[in-house]
Design a protein around this motif. Structure first.
Motif, short mmCIF file in Angstrom:
data_model
loop_
_atom_site.label_atom_id
_atom_site.label_comp_id
_atom_site.label_asym_id
_atom_site.label_seq_id
_atom_site.Cartn_x
_atom_site.Cartn_y
_atom_site.Cartn_z
N ASP A 26 50.99 -119.92 -39.13
CA ASP A 26 50.86 -118.67 -39.87
C ASP A 26 49.61 -118.70 -40.76
O ASP A 26 49.42 -119.64 -41.53
CB ASP A 26 52.12 -118.47 -40.73
N GLY A 27 48.77 -117.68 -40.61
CA GLY A 27 47.55 -117.60 -41.41
C GLY A 27 46.52 -118.66 -41.05
O GLY A 27 45.58 -118.89 -41.80
N THR A 65 52.11 -110.79 -39.83
CA THR A 65 52.98 -111.84 -39.31
C THR A 65 53.96 -111.36 -38.24
O THR A 65 54.02 -111.91 -37.14
CB THR A 65 53.75 -112.49 -40.47
N ASP A 207 52.30 -119.03 -44.14
CA ASP A 207 50.90 -119.04 -44.57
C ASP A 207 50.74 -119.24 -46.08
O ASP A 207 49.72 -118.85 -46.65
CB ASP A 207 50.18 -117.77 -44.11
N ASP A 246 49.18 -116.32 -36.04
CA ASP A 246 49.49 -114.88 -36.01
C ASP A 246 48.30 -114.06 -36.49
O ASP A 246 48.10 -112.93 -36.07
CB ASP A 246 50.76 -114.58 -36.81
N HIS A 247 47.52 -114.64 -37.39
CA HIS A 247 46.35 -113.94 -37.94
C HIS A 247 45.49 -114.94 -38.69
O HIS A 247 45.94 -116.06 -38.96
CB HIS A 247 46.78 -112.81 -38.90
N HIS A 374 45.00 -110.68 -45.35
CA HIS A 374 44.76 -110.41 -43.91
C HIS A 374 45.31 -109.03 -43.58
O HIS A 374 45.84 -108.34 -44.45
CB HIS A 374 45.45 -111.50 -43.08
ZN LIG Z 1 51.41 -114.44 -41.20
#
Ligand SMILES: [Zn+2]
Length: 420
Positions: A26-27, A65, A207, A246-247, A374
């Protein structure tokens, strides 16, 4: 037992001949691995990049997310799986709705489909908010499990397929705002891989660290060193290990450290009057302390007296805005479900976030940290790393245009060169 594999959303997945682990960091902006490799803190990942496969792929926009976890696990865009934010406005009721309910998910996940065909599947998420969508229609017989680190102390065999997830890891139950929440997910995955020999694992992290610390900061380095050690152990157990995110994540603060925010609801209210529009920030969830519910993508819903063209005219000229789209254009461009789209989509530049009304965002949780967040186009780039080399057919696919992170299960299950 059906060993023919499964088909989902137009993709045929063969039966895994060895365990396949997909990790969603995540992140996990690609910059963390780039910096980590340069500084020598992620030796396992550096090895995967050399002897396996590595690219920078594209996630879906909005780069949040929930949408991207569902794109990765269904192998489809939000127009198919239906999850286009963490949050949306239900036009029928006028209520803002959290998009974590399984009833909002319009596709099965790859994990659910494999479990229903007799595979043993492990799905572990850091935050409980994703658990029910990830586990929707999953068959928890035959040793499959689906739980969250956040609620690891509340597992029941009926709901999660496991009795005591805390004892499994030998770690204390982690705080929801901690790096240990992600490490718990990975440790639980490693233990289940050893104990239950699952066919497929999906491990989704949090994240927390990336929202607070930039690549190269000591806390980020420590986290990535710890992640790398777990990735190395998954690899050593013989699994295909596939890493994505995810990002990404960008710094959204001024030189003096204050967040660079467009308060869009305040601007629209001042221009058109209160009650004429609603700005929804789809980054919003229960955990806003580290980003104050500020991201790079918002949806505007028009009410009486104004239309999308009015909002578009005003927002286009705002400094810090990268792009503005009407409903149909946003849905077409980003492959989003039209019926869950706002009248207008406003996307911030890499260095700017967009909020609703200043009074409605609590930034006290930042506690002196620079705002990192994000949601926009600028955070859609993510790592796409496998610990094993790809077959020629998949290498050729990767060479044409940009890979999408939603292909990672396809690549990890079907694309790995078994001789390699
Ligand atoms: Zn995320």
């Amino acid at each position: 037992m059906d060993r023919a594999g499964i088909e989902l959303n137009g993709v045929r997945y063969r039966w895994p001949s060895r365990p396949v682990v997909v990790v969603c960091i995540d992140g996990g902006d690609p910059a963390y691995f780039e910096r980590g490799v340069r500084d020598g803190i992620v030796p396992s990942v550096a090895r995967f990049m050399t002897t396996g496969f590595s690219a920078v792929a594209l996630g879906d926009v909005p780069s949040f997310t929930c949408p991207n976890n569902m794109s990765i696990t269904t192998g489809s865009p939000p127009s198919v799986h239906g999850i286009s934010g963490n949050f949306y406005l239900d036009r029928d009721t006028g209520e803002a709705v959290v998009m974590t309910g399984p009833e909002l998910l319009r596709s099965r996940t790859i994990m659910a489909e494999f479990s229903r065909h007799g595979a043993r599947v492990v799905s572990i998420t850091a935050k409980d908010k994703l658990r029910r969508q990830l586990g929707k229609d999953m068959d928890l017989g035959r040793g499959s499990v689906n739980f969250s680190a956040e609620c690891a102390d509340q597992c029941t065999p009926e709901e999660t397929g496991i009795e005591d997830a805390v004892a499994l890891t030998g770690m204390p139950l982690p705080d929801v705002y901690s790096p240990e929440l992600s490490l718990f997910v990975l440790e639980a995955g490693i233990r289940l891989l050893e104990q239950r020999q699952p066919d497929l694992l999906y491990l989704s992290l949090t994240d927390y660290v990336q929202h607070k610390y930039a690549p190269g900061e000591s806390e980020a380095n420590r986290y990535y060193r710890d992640l790398d050690e777990k990735f190395g152990r998954l690899d050593a157990l013989g699994a295909v290990v596939a890493l994505t995110a995810d990002h990404g994540m960008n710094d959204k603060s001024d030189a003096d450290g204050s967040p660079r925010v467009i308060w869009l609801q305040d601007i629209l209210d001042a221009r058109f009057g209160k009650g004429t529009s609603t700005v929804i920030c789809p980054i919003t969830d229960r955990f806003v302390a580290h980003h104050g519910a500020l991201g790079g993508f918002v949806r505007v819903y028009c009410h009486r007296g104004i239309g999308p063209e009015d909002v578009i005219r005003v927002t286009r000229s705002l400094s810090g805005v990268e792009a503005v789209y009407d409903q149909a254009s946003a849905a077409r461009l980003f492959d989003l479900p039209l019926d869950r789209e706002g009248d207008v989509v406003v996307i911030g530049r890499a260095d700017t976030v967009i909020g609703a009304a200043a009074a409605d965002h609590d930034l006290s949780g930042l506690k002196g940290h620079r705002l990192r967040s994000h949601g926009g186009v600028s955070e859609r780039e993510v790592p796409f790393i496998l610990n094993r080399p790809l077959r020629a057919e998949y290498l050729a696919r990767a060479a044409v245009g940009r890979l999408k992170s939603s292909c990672i299960f396809d690549f990890a299950i079907n694309g790995v060169d078994e001789a390699g």
